[in-house]
Design an enzyme around this catalytic site. Structure first.
Site, PDB file in Angstrom:
ATOM      1  N   SER A   1      -3.692   1.776   4.973  1.00 47.54           N
ATOM      2  CA  SER A   1      -3.439   1.956   3.538  1.00 47.54           C
ATOM      3  C   SER A   1      -3.686   0.652   2.783  1.00 47.54           C
ATOM      4  CB  SER A   1      -1.986   2.440   3.364  1.00 47.54           C
ATOM      5  OG  SER A   1      -1.601   2.399   2.037  1.00 47.54           O
TER       6      SER A   1
ATOM      7  N   LYS B   1      -7.582  -0.570   0.544  1.00 50.05           N
ATOM      8  CA  LYS B   1      -7.614  -0.975  -0.869  1.00 50.05           C
ATOM      9  C   LYS B   1      -8.117  -2.406  -1.016  1.00 50.05           C
ATOM     10  CE  LYS B   1      -3.420   0.555  -1.025  1.00 50.05           C
ATOM     11  NZ  LYS B   1      -2.072   1.069  -1.182  1.00 50.05           N
TER      12      LYS B   1
HETATM   13  N1  URA Z   1       1.912  -0.531   0.742  1.00 44.19           N
HETATM   14  C1  URA Z   1       0.783   0.207   0.798  1.00 44.19           C
HETATM   15  O1  URA Z   1      -0.148   0.010   0.036  1.00 44.19           O
HETATM   16  N2  URA Z   1       0.704   1.179   1.744  1.00 44.19           N
HETATM   17  C2  URA Z   1       1.691   1.438   2.623  1.00 44.19           C
HETATM   18  O2  URA Z   1       1.533   2.303   3.458  1.00 44.19           O
HETATM   19  C3  URA Z   1       2.866   0.659   2.545  1.00 44.19           C
HETATM   20  C4  URA Z   1       2.950  -0.330   1.587  1.00 44.19           C
END
Ligand code: URA
Length: 435
Positions: free
Chosen positions: A183, A187
């Site tokens: 995750s 990004k």
């Molecule tokens: N922050 C994120 O961007 N993803 C997660 O899974 C946990 C914290």
């Protein structure tokens, strides 16, 4: 490929190939796999784990579910920082202008407050006029003009993560190191960075309360960054007490301004310089992290870092007069002082409760629909190891919510543990790693 077969394969502790993971993530993002099947897959992965290769495959599929920003037209190394979040953690506002003033390109996509922790976007939006919701052309033009941009995630960035995160939230599958890694990294990699500094927090105000869990997350994030050929340095840092003394959105902008103007004592200044020092090193502007720390200090003492912050605020539409004269900001209706009820050494704080108390005052959201009061928050004075005398001011609370004051006073008094014996100061940077 068949979704049921792949769920069964993970359920039976087998390893999924890159193609199999890509099939699951891509078809789920397109709406071809229903929530109930993807939930079963997430739970199987949560319980049985994903190895480093599977974690990299998950990251890749989520990353390429959207767009990867190409920043090749901007000369210089692009370096960002990611923190796993904490109470009073405002280092992004400080280190982005410092690193940019030192010649590093800082494309920073940040998030909002999560649970008891604050979010960089909410802090920036406490500056009247400051816009974090900028499209890609503006994102690139701000970066080109001043070497740093502080923005929110657009819908083009890792859309699979948005969908999967929402599903994890309601299927008790958030607390999985491989899923957190994919995750976060999907990004960050979409920003078009060359390198990343990671600040993985541990302690009572962190999501990873135990040091060993923070270490495992740092290791997983570092390996995944390396799999994508990115330079990376990870620090595991203390979150057993607030960073700095100010908690709450404008209050944190205020404290960042003070640091950028050279008022830098304590854990906030130390950590900010360390992280920006690492960014300067990864950005090729110093030959070591320590030299990067020295350059960071020079950027502050010369005024270049504060000028850079003004430039970023101006380019993103914020009111620079308030940055130059922060005392002119609208005041909360209530400012109440909390006094120590006994004497002793501050042994520990329940930093989670301090974060929750600031949410109660209006500084964060209890539900997604809540509106943040940018002025609200807490000024929390003592640090672990300090000697406190009965009757001394330990905190001030700032809010418009009169009905919350008594509850928060009790919450803050309970969040402080005093001891008769002198207690050691926790180590701010517990360990670091790079690959
Ligand atoms: N922050 C994120 O961007 N993803 C997660 O899974 C946990 C914290």
């Amino acid at each position: 490929m068949n979704t049921v077969d792949l769920i069964r394969k993970k359920r039976e502790h087998n390893t999924l190939s890159e193609q199999e993971i890509n099939f699951l993530v891509t078809d789920y993002t397109k709406g071809k796999i229903p929530d109930y099947q993807f939930s079963a897959f997430l739970m199987a992965g949560y319980l049985n784990g994903f190895n480093a290769k599977e974690t990299a495959s998950l990251t890749k599929s989520m990353l390429y579910s959207g767009r990867v920003i190409n920043l090749d037209m901007i000369k210089g190394k692009k370096i960002d920082k990611h923190s796993t979040g904490g109470v009073g953690d405002k280092t992004s506002l400080i280190l982005a202008p410092i690193a940019a003033a030192a010649g590093v390109i800082v494309p920073m996509i940040s998030g909002r407050g999560l649970g008891h922790t604050g979010g960089t976007l909410d802090k920036l939006e406490a500056i009247p006029g400051f816009t974090t919701n900028i499209g890609l052309p503006k994102y690139i033009s701000v970066l080109q003009k001043c070497g740093a941009v502080l923005a929110g995630q657009t819908k083009e960035i890792a859309p699979a993560d948005k969908l999967i995160y929402s599903l994890r939230d309601v299927t008790a599958t958030v607390e999985s190191i491989p899923l957190i890694t994919a995750s976060i990294m999907s990004k960050k990699l979409a920003e078009g960075i060359d390198g990343l500094v990671l600040d993985v927090k541990t302690g009572s105000g962190a999501f990873m309360k135990k040091y060993d869990d923070a270490l495992a997350l740092a290791d997983s994030l570092t390996r995944t960054a390396k799999a994508f050929k990115k330079k990376v340095i990870a620090f595991i840092t203390d979150m057993n007490q607030p960073l700095g003394n100010y908690i709450g959105n404008w209050l944190e902008v205020y404290e960042s301004i003070k640091i950028l103007q050279g008022d830098t004592p304590g854990n906030l200044g130390d950590l900010s310089f360390h992280l920006s020092g690492a960014m300067i090193f990864l950005g090729g502007k110093s030959s070591s992290i320590q030299e990067g720390v020295e350059i960071s200090k020079q950027m502050v003492s010369s005024g270049k870092a504060f000028d850079k912050f003004l430039e970023i605020v101006k380019l993103q539409g914020g009111n620079t007069e308030l940055i130059k004269h922060p005392d002119k900001y609208t005041k909360s209706k209530i400012r109440e002082t909390i006094f120590a009820e006994s004497s002793g050494y501050l042994e520990s704080t329940d930093n989670f409760q301090i974060g929750m108390a600031s949410l109660e005052l209006g500084a964060g959201r209890m539900t997604m629909a809540d509106k943040i009061d940018p002025k609200a928050g807490i000024i929390f004075y003592p640090k672990i190891g300090d000697k406190i005398k009965k009757g001394e001011i330990i905190a001030e609370i700032l809010t418009d919510k009169k009905e919350k004051v008594d509850k928060v006073k009790i919450q803050l008094k309970r969040a402080i543990n005093l001891s008769n014996k002198k207690t050691p100061v926790p180590k701010l940077i517990k360990s670091s790693m790079s690959l």
